[in-house]
Motif scaffolding. Sequence first.
Motif, PDB file in Angstrom:
ATOM      1  N   TYR A   1       0.832  -1.205   0.000  1.00 53.04           N
ATOM      2  CA  TYR A   1       0.000   0.000   0.000  1.00 53.04           C
ATOM      3  C   TYR A   1       0.867   1.256   0.000  1.00 53.04           C
ATOM      4  N   GLU A   2       1.915   1.248   0.828  1.00 56.98           N
ATOM      5  CA  GLU A   2       2.814   2.412   0.893  1.00 56.98           C
ATOM      6  C   GLU A   2       3.541   2.619  -0.438  1.00 56.98           C
ATOM      7  N   VAL A   3       3.979   1.535  -1.052  1.00 54.11           N
ATOM      8  CA  VAL A   3       4.643   1.620  -2.355  1.00 54.11           C
ATOM      9  C   VAL A   3       3.690   2.228  -3.379  1.00 54.11           C
ATOM     10  N   CYS A   4       2.471   1.745  -3.402  1.00 57.07           N
ATOM     11  CA  CYS A   4       1.467   2.251  -4.341  1.00 57.07           C
ATOM     12  C   CYS A   4       1.242   3.747  -4.135  1.00 57.07           C
ATOM     13  N   GLU A   5       1.079   4.164  -2.888  1.00 53.04           N
ATOM     14  CA  GLU A   5       0.868   5.590  -2.590  1.00 53.04           C
ATOM     15  C   GLU A   5       2.035   6.443  -3.074  1.00 53.04           C
ATOM     16  N   LEU A   6       3.255   5.998  -2.807  1.00 48.31           N
ATOM     17  CA  LEU A   6       4.434   6.765  -3.210  1.00 48.31           C
ATOM     18  C   LEU A   6       4.557   6.845  -4.734  1.00 48.31           C
ATOM     19  N   LEU A   7       4.230   5.774  -5.423  1.00 49.33           N
ATOM     20  CA  LEU A   7       4.283   5.796  -6.886  1.00 49.33           C
ATOM     21  C   LEU A   7       3.206   6.721  -7.454  1.00 49.33           C
ATOM     22  N   GLN A   8       2.033   6.722  -6.846  1.00 46.81           N
ATOM     23  CA  GLN A   8       0.943   7.571  -7.314  1.00 46.81           C
ATOM     24  C   GLN A   8       1.224   9.057  -7.092  1.00 46.81           C
ATOM     25  N   GLU A   9       2.046   9.379  -6.096  1.00 44.93           N
ATOM     26  CA  GLU A   9       2.366  10.776  -5.780  1.00 44.93           C
ATOM     27  C   GLU A   9       3.349  11.400  -6.756  1.00 44.93           C
ATOM     28  N   SER A  10       4.061  10.582  -7.520  1.00 45.84           N
ATOM     29  CA  SER A  10       5.095  11.079  -8.414  1.00 45.84           C
ATOM     30  C   SER A  10       4.590  11.127  -9.856  1.00 45.84           C
ATOM     31  N   ALA A  11       4.776  12.263 -10.513  1.00 47.93           N
ATOM     32  CA  ALA A  11       4.377  12.402 -11.917  1.00 47.93           C
ATOM     33  C   ALA A  11       5.107  11.380 -12.791  1.00 47.93           C
ATOM     34  N   LYS A  12       6.330  11.041 -12.417  1.00 48.22           N
ATOM     35  CA  LYS A  12       7.140  10.110 -13.205  1.00 48.22           C
ATOM     36  C   LYS A  12       6.594   8.678 -13.155  1.00 48.22           C
ATOM     37  N   THR A  13       6.019   8.277 -12.015  1.00 49.98           N
ATOM     38  CA  THR A  13       5.629   6.876 -11.822  1.00 49.98           C
ATOM     39  C   THR A  13       4.118   6.657 -11.680  1.00 49.98           C
ATOM     40  N   LYS A  14       3.336   7.704 -11.702  1.00 51.89           N
ATOM     41  CA  LYS A  14       1.896   7.535 -11.430  1.00 51.89           C
ATOM     42  C   LYS A  14       1.153   6.732 -12.494  1.00 51.89           C
ATOM     43  N   ASP A  15       1.734   6.615 -13.680  1.00 58.53           N
ATOM     44  CA  ASP A  15       1.054   5.875 -14.751  1.00 58.53           C
ATOM     45  C   ASP A  15       1.418   4.394 -14.804  1.00 58.53           C
ATOM     46  N   ILE A  16       2.226   3.923 -13.863  1.00 54.24           N
ATOM     47  CA  ILE A  16       2.522   2.484 -13.806  1.00 54.24           C
ATOM     48  C   ILE A  16       1.251   1.765 -13.348  1.00 54.24           C
TER      49      ILE A  16
END
Length: 138
Positions: free
Chosen positions: A62-77
Amino acid sequence: MSQKILIVDDQVENLHLLVDIFSDEGHEMLVAKNGDEALSVAREELPDLMLLDINMPTLNGYEVCELLQESAKTKDISIIFLSAQSSSVDEAHGLKLGAVDFISKPFVVEIVKQRVRIHLELKEVKNRLKECIQKQNS
């Protein structure tokens, strides 16, 4: 076109099984054994899709998902949670955080293959739409 799949699980046997399944499909496979590794690999490699366990050392899924969603670079994974936590509350929480799907363990190989295939196709369509919009706007 080969797509990148990042598999994140602290259980080595799960990593091996999933890598075997998707390597046969012609995808480029990336692995991580915990949340910190997952973030590092995701930020560097920008996979098309991530199969993400929830219960792991360091950062949980869940924490990994949140951190990825917060970044413009990784939010589309595209993130599919693949977890032994299988209550509807867990599933709803994962989807609310931005995951595209949730698969409970133990999983059926053919179901995982088909869901991954569908989400990779959707990802490709999204990418094509973005390219068309960018071309129209330039």
